[in-house]
Write an enzyme that holds these catalytic residues in place. Sequence first.
Site, PDB file in Angstrom:
ATOM      1  N   ASN A   1      -2.974   6.234   5.746  1.00  0.00           N
ATOM      2  CA  ASN A   1      -2.154   5.414   6.620  1.00  0.00           C
ATOM      3  C   ASN A   1      -0.664   5.681   6.484  1.00  0.00           C
ATOM      4  O   ASN A   1       0.141   5.273   7.295  1.00  0.00           O
ATOM      5  CB  ASN A   1      -2.419   3.954   6.209  1.00  0.00           C
TER       6      ASN A   1
ATOM      7  N   HIS B   1      -3.177  -9.297  10.274  1.00  0.00           N
ATOM      8  CA  HIS B   1      -3.981  -8.707  11.355  1.00  0.00           C
ATOM      9  C   HIS B   1      -5.032  -9.678  11.889  1.00  0.00           C
ATOM     10  O   HIS B   1      -6.115  -9.269  12.274  1.00  0.00           O
ATOM     11  CB  HIS B   1      -4.688  -7.425  10.871  1.00  0.00           C
TER      12      HIS B   1
ATOM     13  N   LYS C   1       0.827  -1.217   0.000  1.00  0.00           N
ATOM     14  CA  LYS C   1       0.000   0.000   0.000  1.00  0.00           C
ATOM     15  C   LYS C   1       0.862   1.269   0.000  1.00  0.00           C
ATOM     16  O   LYS C   1       0.677   2.146  -0.843  1.00  0.00           O
ATOM     17  CB  LYS C   1      -0.919   0.041   1.232  1.00  0.00           C
TER      18      LYS C   1
HETATM   19  P1  ADP Z   1       1.888  -1.715   3.269  1.00  0.00           P
HETATM   20  O1  ADP Z   1       1.719  -0.241   3.331  1.00  0.00           O
HETATM   21  O2  ADP Z   1       0.725  -2.420   2.642  1.00  0.00           O
HETATM   22  O3  ADP Z   1       2.321  -2.341   4.540  1.00  0.00           O
HETATM   23  P2  ADP Z   1       4.480  -1.364   2.024  1.00  0.00           P
HETATM   24  O4  ADP Z   1       4.616  -0.742   0.706  1.00  0.00           O
HETATM   25  O5  ADP Z   1       4.778  -0.546   3.215  1.00  0.00           O
HETATM   26  O6  ADP Z   1       3.033  -1.970   2.163  1.00  0.00           O
HETATM   27  O7  ADP Z   1       5.346  -2.675   2.066  1.00  0.00           O
HETATM   28  C1  ADP Z   1       5.213  -3.541   3.203  1.00  0.00           C
HETATM   29  C2  ADP Z   1       6.035  -4.759   3.052  1.00  0.00           C
HETATM   30  O8  ADP Z   1       5.515  -5.565   2.011  1.00  0.00           O
HETATM   31  C3  ADP Z   1       7.468  -4.487   2.690  1.00  0.00           C
HETATM   32  O9  ADP Z   1       8.197  -5.441   3.382  1.00  0.00           O
HETATM   33  C4  ADP Z   1       7.531  -4.685   1.198  1.00  0.00           C
HETATM   34  O10 ADP Z   1       8.784  -5.129   0.775  1.00  0.00           O
HETATM   35  C5  ADP Z   1       6.456  -5.750   0.949  1.00  0.00           C
HETATM   36  N1  ADP Z   1       5.691  -5.509  -0.265  1.00  0.00           N
HETATM   37  C6  ADP Z   1       5.595  -4.363  -0.978  1.00  0.00           C
HETATM   38  N2  ADP Z   1       4.767  -4.509  -2.031  1.00  0.00           N
HETATM   39  C7  ADP Z   1       4.302  -5.768  -1.977  1.00  0.00           C
HETATM   40  C8  ADP Z   1       3.389  -6.543  -2.787  1.00  0.00           C
HETATM   41  N3  ADP Z   1       2.796  -6.024  -3.861  1.00  0.00           N
HETATM   42  N4  ADP Z   1       3.165  -7.834  -2.418  1.00  0.00           N
HETATM   43  C9  ADP Z   1       3.755  -8.367  -1.338  1.00  0.00           C
HETATM   44  N5  ADP Z   1       4.630  -7.707  -0.555  1.00  0.00           N
HETATM   45  C10 ADP Z   1       4.903  -6.425  -0.853  1.00  0.00           C
END
Ligand code: ADP
Length: 464
Positions: free
Chosen positions: A146, A193, A123
Amino acid sequence: MKPGINLADKRVLVVGLARTGIATALFCAARRARVTATEVRPEPQLTETAAQLRAAGVTLELGGHTESPFMEQDLIVPSPGVPLSLPGLVAARDAGIPIWSEIELAWRFLRGRLVCITGSNGKTTTTSLVGHILNAARKRVQVAGNIGTPMISVVDASSDSGITVVEASSFQLESIERFCPDVAVLLNLTPDHLDRHASFKDYKSAKARMFENQAENDAAILNADDAEVKQCTPARPRVYWFSRQHRVACGCFLMGNEICFRGEGTDTVLLRREDIPLRGSHNVENVLAAAVAAVLSGVEPGAIAEGVRTFPGVEHRIEYVARIAGVDYFNDSKATNVDATLKAIDAFDGNLLVILGGKDKGSDYTLLRESLRRRAKIVLLIGAATEKIEAQLERAIPIERAGTLARAVELAARIAKPGDTVLLAPACASFDQFESYEHRGRAFKALVHGLETHSIAGASARKA
Ligand code: ADP
């Protein structure tokens, strides 16, 4: 037309006084609502906030929630961190008092177009990327949700010709009523969650609520490679797909090395895979989703490519930290669930030393066994979930109990050989040992930079 709401003289209760709650209380007070805010932390931990809110005319109940303020309201706005099972909220709901998340309230006042992004992972990356592409294309854009700045805090700066890109969590979406984004993006759905949602089904339904008020002229962007997402396909809005695996009828896909957009029967090549500066195939998915959102926001193909190329990435998401003695260190502290950790591991070819652990969220760590076996040399465990993870990874991979992050980095530095990579991707929340995942990520980076100083000092001592 949006349903308006006049807050003047309305009794509004804000539950929880972190960033979102404070912004919501101030927003409502500025519109002459009669605002009460309740928070479990006691006054001494909130001195400045309490003074600021009282000065704005907010009545405070600190140090716990009693039930009576919940029953005397026209509207209740719980913060995203507050479970809906809180007895006061349950009683208020039974009494028919509206309970809205802050994004519902903010949306009713927001001007211009809204792009809302949710999913289990990606996200923040996708929201920042859409913001970056739109900014680079000189659109009037604000990024919120968020991701840092609550949506309610950008309402005053919104304009009819602007676009607001918002990252929304399941907790925010579960308490909407009429909230309706012009463009809604669902990236993926994997269990997360489960300590807060009763089941995966509940969690999935909360996310899918994002589409429920959309009409024919709104757009939904969905991941065609994710079976759980596909089950959420909404009936009313125009549906755009993104896929890393096949061509889609309408939306973005990866074909060979090219990222293409298909709309109205023609394919346009937007960019090449190697133009993406981020590691891992999950980030290709984030780019595909962001590209569709950018096309729907009126950005030209060339500007989309330029925006992606110049995206600096987001801190704590497979963030490169340093190379020390031939060993690379990466910080993925934001990998707070198993799927994110899996994606992080799979973003590397091999020779990994993976630091796992923290506060368990009811996860199944056996899902990591295969990837770890293929790509990692050792797992270093930290924090409260140590025993559970160890039991679930047993015999798949050598495991070392490190206890703390400091000890894990020290051990990793000792074991790693030139060409190896040390990856912090814990698959757990951080709250057992840290204030937040950011705190954990910064601590990791400081420890790694400490090794650097150490190794420079060691090298100069050897030279001398
Ligand atoms: P969120 O805001 O949904 O938590 P982030 O962009 O902050 O997502 O990334 C959270 C974690 O998920 C990081 O460890 C990242 O490397 C991984 N991640 C990012 N994009 C994806 C995706 N499309 N699918 C699975 N994991 C992802």
